[in-house]
Design an enzyme around this catalytic site. Structure first.
Site, PDB file in Angstrom:
ATOM      1  N   GLY A 184      -4.010  41.782  17.165  1.00 31.91           N
ATOM      2  CA  GLY A 184      -4.226  43.017  16.406  1.00 31.91           C
ATOM      3  C   GLY A 184      -4.993  44.072  17.195  1.00 31.91           C
ATOM      4  O   GLY A 184      -4.694  45.269  17.121  1.00 31.91           O
ATOM      5  N   THR A 185      -5.971  43.636  17.964  1.00 32.04           N
ATOM      6  CA  THR A 185      -6.797  44.595  18.704  1.00 32.04           C
ATOM      7  C   THR A 185      -5.949  45.375  19.709  1.00 32.04           C
ATOM      8  O   THR A 185      -6.017  46.609  19.780  1.00 32.04           O
ATOM      9  CB  THR A 185      -7.944  43.851  19.422  1.00 32.04           C
ATOM     10  OG1 THR A 185      -8.732  43.196  18.425  1.00 32.04           O
ATOM     11  CG2 THR A 185      -8.819  44.798  20.222  1.00 32.04           C
ATOM     12  N   ASN A 221     -10.369  44.490   5.758  1.00 34.88           N
ATOM     13  CA  ASN A 221     -10.698  43.115   6.133  1.00 34.88           C
ATOM     14  C   ASN A 221     -11.985  42.610   5.489  1.00 34.88           C
ATOM     15  O   ASN A 221     -12.192  41.421   5.381  1.00 34.88           O
ATOM     16  CB  ASN A 221     -10.803  42.982   7.657  1.00 34.88           C
ATOM     17  CG  ASN A 221     -11.628  44.080   8.286  1.00 34.88           C
ATOM     18  OD1 ASN A 221     -11.297  45.263   8.172  1.00 34.88           O
ATOM     19  ND2 ASN A 221     -12.708  43.712   8.937  1.00 34.88           N
ATOM     20  N   SER A 234      -1.144  40.397  13.344  1.00 33.15           N
ATOM     21  CA  SER A 234      -1.776  39.395  14.191  1.00 33.15           C
ATOM     22  C   SER A 234      -1.530  37.998  13.635  1.00 33.15           C
ATOM     23  O   SER A 234      -1.776  37.737  12.457  1.00 33.15           O
ATOM     24  CB  SER A 234      -3.279  39.687  14.240  1.00 33.15           C
ATOM     25  OG  SER A 234      -3.928  38.688  14.971  1.00 33.15           O
ATOM     26  N   HIS A 237      -2.923  34.957  13.976  1.00 35.96           N
ATOM     27  CA  HIS A 237      -3.906  33.958  13.510  1.00 35.96           C
ATOM     28  C   HIS A 237      -4.412  34.238  12.106  1.00 35.96           C
ATOM     29  O   HIS A 237      -5.180  33.457  11.545  1.00 35.96           O
ATOM     30  CB  HIS A 237      -5.061  33.814  14.506  1.00 35.96           C
ATOM     31  CG  HIS A 237      -5.999  34.984  14.605  1.00 35.96           C
ATOM     32  ND1 HIS A 237      -7.310  34.919  14.212  1.00 35.96           N
ATOM     33  CD2 HIS A 237      -5.822  36.236  15.063  1.00 35.96           C
ATOM     34  CE1 HIS A 237      -7.903  36.081  14.448  1.00 35.96           C
ATOM     35  NE2 HIS A 237      -7.022  36.901  14.966  1.00 35.96           N
ATOM     36  N   THR A 264       4.105  38.703  31.784  1.00 38.29           N
ATOM     37  CA  THR A 264       5.018  37.605  31.416  1.00 38.29           C
ATOM     38  C   THR A 264       4.758  37.205  29.965  1.00 38.29           C
ATOM     39  O   THR A 264       3.611  37.036  29.546  1.00 38.29           O
ATOM     40  CB  THR A 264       4.808  36.402  32.371  1.00 38.29           C
ATOM     41  OG1 THR A 264       5.056  36.874  33.691  1.00 38.29           O
ATOM     42  CG2 THR A 264       5.735  35.256  32.042  1.00 38.29           C
ATOM     43  N   CYS A 318     -22.412  41.490  10.984  1.00 37.96           N
ATOM     44  CA  CYS A 318     -23.698  40.862  10.625  1.00 37.96           C
ATOM     45  C   CYS A 318     -23.653  39.364  10.802  1.00 37.96           C
ATOM     46  O   CYS A 318     -24.626  38.754  11.208  1.00 37.96           O
ATOM     47  CB  CYS A 318     -24.021  41.110   9.154  1.00 37.96           C
ATOM     48  SG  CYS A 318     -24.458  42.785   8.844  1.00 37.96           S
TER      49      CYS A 318
HETATM   50  N1  PLP Z   1      -7.590  44.750  12.346  1.00 35.82           N
HETATM   51  C1  PLP Z   1      -8.052  44.087  11.274  1.00 35.82           C
HETATM   52  C2  PLP Z   1      -7.998  44.731   9.930  1.00 35.82           C
HETATM   53  C3  PLP Z   1      -8.579  42.807  11.413  1.00 35.82           C
HETATM   54  O1  PLP Z   1      -9.056  42.158  10.351  1.00 35.82           O
HETATM   55  C4  PLP Z   1      -8.619  42.225  12.715  1.00 35.82           C
HETATM   56  C5  PLP Z   1      -9.214  40.891  12.932  1.00 35.82           C
HETATM   57  O2  PLP Z   1     -10.116  40.489  12.235  1.00 35.82           O
HETATM   58  C6  PLP Z   1      -8.098  42.958  13.796  1.00 35.82           C
HETATM   59  C7  PLP Z   1      -7.594  44.213  13.577  1.00 35.82           C
HETATM   60  C8  PLP Z   1      -8.091  42.383  15.192  1.00 35.82           C
HETATM   61  O3  PLP Z   1      -7.089  41.403  15.321  1.00 35.82           O
HETATM   62  P1  PLP Z   1      -7.144  40.315  16.495  1.00 35.82           P
HETATM   63  O4  PLP Z   1      -8.213  39.349  16.130  1.00 35.82           O
HETATM   64  O5  PLP Z   1      -5.771  39.684  16.479  1.00 35.82           O
HETATM   65  O6  PLP Z   1      -7.397  41.063  17.750  1.00 35.82           O
END
Ligand code: PLP
Length: 387
Positions: free
Chosen positions: A74-75, A157, A205, A207, A243, A331
């Site tokens: 996700g990042t 989140n 993402s 996981h 890759t 936190c």
């Molecule tokens: N965006 C949101 C809303 C998330 O909750 C998270 C992970 O907690 C991310 C992005 C980042 O995802 P990743 O852990 O796959 O980099």
């Protein structure tokens, strides 16, 4: 609960690998090693697994396989969409230097926006109401002819609030502006059709829904012009070098396929458990307050604050009692800054430091989840007397 029995209630942080996913990944790991870019049989086997995964993800998210790009999670997807879409727009037309996002985004989005600010972009952080909702009116007012990109998360989140994305997308497109959504918490938890939603880009993402960590994806609408974030070889239609992580792609696609197949029954079951949990916590603990929207929230998310309680201590005691939960923000990892999300919904810093996020997943039963209520009640009473 026996000494070794643990109850995992932190599915928004990460989820356990589903057994079927493990099996699919093990078989891919042992049977394939070829580089998908190689022309030989070994390489082509890797290519086939990768493309089967992409096809399956496209089916699960209602889009074309050519619109699905594998990333490291996700990042990376958020960084790629936000930084590269905005930079491309302004290169085409230098007057387009405004980006709109919200005050409650994940750090992956907020830090991408801060990066853009350093490059000379103006970034507008839309406020939210007490439930964490972004008002379409405030977006309409912020959209100016200089705006090139809007990035609003599908669901938060920490507090689980689901944003009115369709409405926000329509408003944005009326002004000819691109829309990205961070759908990391929503994909795998609620039905998502990228085509119906009409977004230009969407991050997800693996996981978060029973797949491995370190792999995710970005939906990019066909024909959208976006440069690469990671440059090098010509992988991923020439847009994401490196890759490919074939085994990760197998795991991601399998986890998503299962999550989507189970979605209607699991959403109902998990949200019923969540509602019972919320009802029991609020009725048995007078200082408890629910954060996030009462109805428009992710099925598995229950988020509370407890007046006068140090959230960090509550989490540590819950851990000793066998429950893995979170505060939902940095936190929980040792930082003493209180959550920007909780401050944005109007909580004081001390209230924000009393947070407890419980996120339910497919492995949890009603009995497991409700067993935490008397434990929280006991710990909150103990921690409040210590003030
Ligand atoms: N965006 C949101 C809303 C998330 O909750 C998270 C992970 O907690 C991310 C992005 C980042 O995802 P990743 O852990 O796959 O980099």
């Amino acid at each position: 609960m026996s000494e070794n029995q643990r109850i995992y209630l932190d599915h928004a942080a990460t989820s356990r690998l589903r057994p079927e996913v493990l099996e699919a990944m093990q078989s891919a790991l042992s049977e394939q090693f070829g580089n998908p870019s190689s022309v030989h049989k070994e390489g082509q086997k890797g290519r086939r697994l990768l493309e089967e995964g992409r096809d399956s993800i496209a089916k699960s998210l209602d889009c074309q396989p050519s619109e699905v790009y594998f990333t490291s999670g996700g990042t990376e997807s958020d960084n790629w969409a936000i930084r590269c879409l905005a930079e491309y727009a302004t290169r085409d037309d230098p007057s387009k230097h405004r980006v709109i996002t919200s005050a409650i985004e994940h750090p992956a989005v907020l830090e991408s926006c801060r990066y853009l600010e350093k490059q000379g972009f103006e970034v507008v952080y839309l406020p939210v109401d007490q439930y964490g909702l972004i008002s379409p009116d405030s977006l309409a007012k912020a959209l100016t002819p200089e705006t090139c990109l809007v990035s609003i998360m599908y669901a938060n989140n920490e507090i689980g609030t689901i944003e009115p994305i369709s409405e926000l997308v329509d408003l944005t497109h009326q002004q000819g502006v691109l829309f990205h959504t961070d759908a990391v918490q929503a994909v795998g938890a609620v039905p998502i059709s990228f085509h119906k939603l009409g977004v230009d880009a969407g991050s997800f993402s693996s996981h978060k829904f029973g797949g491995p960590s370190g792999i995710g994806g970005l939906y990019l609408r066909n024909n959208l012009k976006v440069p690469s974030l990671i440059v090098g070889g010509a992988q991923e239609y020439g847009l994401r070098a490196g890759t490919e992580n074939v085994v990760g792609a197998v795991g991601l696609s399998k986890a998503l396929e299962i999550s989507v197949a189970e979605m209607s029954s699991e959403t109902k079951r998990i949200s019923e458990i969540r509602d019972l949990l919320i009802k029991n916590v609020l009725s048995s603990i007078p200082s408890a307050k629910l954060c996030g929207h009462p109805m428009d929230r992710l099925p598995g998310n229950a988020h509370f604050v407890f007046d006068g309680v140090e959230g960090e201590a509550l989490l540590l005691y819950l851990n000793l009692e066998g429950y893995a939960c979170s505060s939902g923000s940095a936190c929980s990892s040792g930082s003493h800054e209180s959550s920007h999300v909780l401050q944005a919904i109007g909580l004081t810093p001390s209230m924000a430091r009393s947070a407890l996020r419980i996120t339910i997943g497919h492995e949890n039963t009603e009995e497991d989840v409700l067993s935490i209520v008397p434990v929280i009640q006991k710990l909150v009473a103990r921690l409040q007397t210590r003030r």
